[in-house]
Write a protein that holds these residues in place. Structure first.
Motif, PDB file in Angstrom:
ATOM      1  N   ARG A 227      -7.183  -2.328   7.187  1.00 54.33           N
ATOM      2  CA  ARG A 227      -7.640  -2.543   5.811  1.00 54.33           C
ATOM      3  C   ARG A 227      -8.074  -1.234   5.176  1.00 54.33           C
ATOM      4  O   ARG A 227      -7.833  -1.003   3.994  1.00 54.33           O
ATOM      5  N   ARG A 228      -8.689  -0.372   5.954  1.00 53.54           N
ATOM      6  CA  ARG A 228      -9.140   0.921   5.425  1.00 53.54           C
ATOM      7  C   ARG A 228      -7.950   1.774   4.989  1.00 53.54           C
ATOM      8  O   ARG A 228      -8.010   2.448   3.968  1.00 53.54           O
ATOM      9  N   LEU A 229      -6.865   1.751   5.753  1.00 53.21           N
ATOM     10  CA  LEU A 229      -5.680   2.514   5.375  1.00 53.21           C
ATOM     11  C   LEU A 229      -5.099   1.973   4.073  1.00 53.21           C
ATOM     12  O   LEU A 229      -4.703   2.757   3.202  1.00 53.21           O
ATOM     13  N   VAL A 230      -5.058   0.679   3.922  1.00 53.01           N
ATOM     14  CA  VAL A 230      -4.537   0.096   2.683  1.00 53.01           C
ATOM     15  C   VAL A 230      -5.386   0.548   1.502  1.00 53.01           C
ATOM     16  O   VAL A 230      -4.860   0.976   0.467  1.00 53.01           O
ATOM     17  N   GLU A 231      -6.703   0.475   1.635  1.00 57.39           N
ATOM     18  CA  GLU A 231      -7.603   0.935   0.566  1.00 57.39           C
ATOM     19  C   GLU A 231      -7.376   2.417   0.268  1.00 57.39           C
ATOM     20  O   GLU A 231      -7.319   2.823  -0.901  1.00 57.39           O
ATOM     21  N   SER A 232      -7.265   3.221   1.304  1.00 61.92           N
ATOM     22  CA  SER A 232      -7.049   4.661   1.117  1.00 61.92           C
ATOM     23  C   SER A 232      -5.704   4.934   0.468  1.00 61.92           C
ATOM     24  O   SER A 232      -5.577   5.812  -0.388  1.00 61.92           O
ATOM     25  N   TRP A 233      -4.677   4.190   0.859  1.00 62.90           N
ATOM     26  CA  TRP A 233      -3.354   4.342   0.251  1.00 62.90           C
ATOM     27  C   TRP A 233      -3.412   4.068  -1.253  1.00 62.90           C
ATOM     28  O   TRP A 233      -2.872   4.831  -2.047  1.00 62.90           O
ATOM     29  N   ILE A 234      -4.105   3.010  -1.630  1.00 58.13           N
ATOM     30  CA  ILE A 234      -4.226   2.666  -3.054  1.00 58.13           C
ATOM     31  C   ILE A 234      -4.919   3.797  -3.809  1.00 58.13           C
ATOM     32  O   ILE A 234      -4.475   4.217  -4.887  1.00 58.13           O
ATOM     33  N   ARG A 235      -6.001   4.319  -3.234  1.00 60.10           N
ATOM     34  CA  ARG A 235      -6.714   5.438  -3.879  1.00 60.10           C
ATOM     35  C   ARG A 235      -5.850   6.688  -3.938  1.00 60.10           C
ATOM     36  O   ARG A 235      -5.819   7.388  -4.947  1.00 60.10           O
ATOM     37  N   ALA A 236      -5.148   6.990  -2.847  1.00 56.84           N
ATOM     38  CA  ALA A 236      -4.291   8.183  -2.819  1.00 56.84           C
ATOM     39  C   ALA A 236      -3.170   8.065  -3.835  1.00 56.84           C
ATOM     40  O   ALA A 236      -2.827   9.052  -4.508  1.00 56.84           O
TER      41      ALA A 236
ATOM     42  N   LEU B 269       3.007   0.672   7.382  1.00 57.41           N
ATOM     43  CA  LEU B 269       1.845   1.466   7.778  1.00 57.41           C
ATOM     44  C   LEU B 269       2.201   2.954   7.847  1.00 57.41           C
ATOM     45  O   LEU B 269       1.424   3.801   7.389  1.00 57.41           O
ATOM     46  N   SER B 270       3.352   3.256   8.401  1.00 56.75           N
ATOM     47  CA  SER B 270       3.791   4.650   8.479  1.00 56.75           C
ATOM     48  C   SER B 270       3.966   5.240   7.087  1.00 56.75           C
ATOM     49  O   SER B 270       3.540   6.359   6.812  1.00 56.75           O
ATOM     50  N   TYR B 271       4.577   4.477   6.191  1.00 56.21           N
ATOM     51  CA  TYR B 271       4.759   4.921   4.803  1.00 56.21           C
ATOM     52  C   TYR B 271       3.405   5.190   4.156  1.00 56.21           C
ATOM     53  O   TYR B 271       3.207   6.221   3.507  1.00 56.21           O
ATOM     54  N   MET B 272       2.487   4.251   4.324  1.00 56.84           N
ATOM     55  CA  MET B 272       1.155   4.405   3.725  1.00 56.84           C
ATOM     56  C   MET B 272       0.436   5.640   4.265  1.00 56.84           C
ATOM     57  O   MET B 272      -0.176   6.384   3.501  1.00 56.84           O
ATOM     58  N   LEU B 273       0.506   5.845   5.564  1.00 60.13           N
ATOM     59  CA  LEU B 273      -0.139   7.015   6.151  1.00 60.13           C
ATOM     60  C   LEU B 273       0.483   8.294   5.612  1.00 60.13           C
ATOM     61  O   LEU B 273      -0.225   9.236   5.262  1.00 60.13           O
ATOM     62  N   ASN B 274       1.793   8.321   5.516  1.00 65.48           N
ATOM     63  CA  ASN B 274       2.479   9.492   4.985  1.00 65.48           C
ATOM     64  C   ASN B 274       2.039   9.791   3.559  1.00 65.48           C
ATOM     65  O   ASN B 274       1.791  10.943   3.205  1.00 65.48           O
TER      66      ASN B 274
END
Length: 97
Positions: free
Chosen positions: A2-11, A55-60
């Protein structure tokens, strides 16, 4: 996750200048998926977990923003080395992908 999703949205908003709708469109185009606003909301709440490719896309898309948010400055060469260490890249239509 969930934290990665939130961070992806902010990024996407702060680093890439994308609204959530634009970020979802880009994700769908890149991964050939059909994610919706409601699906992203479910990812944010932890109801579902995004696929490994998502997930990989979001992290990238989030990595450079997250480093900056943490006060870490890296050179383009260092960012390229991180990309090479984390993702398998290849050429698609003559361009790195």
């Amino acid at each position: 996750m969930r934290r990665l999703v939130e961070s992806w949205i902010r990024a996407e908003k702060e680093h890439h200048g994308n609204s959530l709708a634009a970020a979802i469109r880009a994700l769908n185009e890149e991964l050939q998926t059909r994610a919706t606003h409601s699906r992203v909301a479910e990812w944010r709440r932890g109801v579902y977990v995004p696929s490994p490719d998502t997930l990989s896309y979001m992290l990238n898309r989030t990595l450079h923003w997250a480093l900056r948010a943490a006060g870490i400055t890296i050179s383009p060469e260092q960012l390229q080395a991180l990309d090479a260490a984390l993702w398998v890249t290849y050429e698609k239509d003559g361009e790195p992908w």
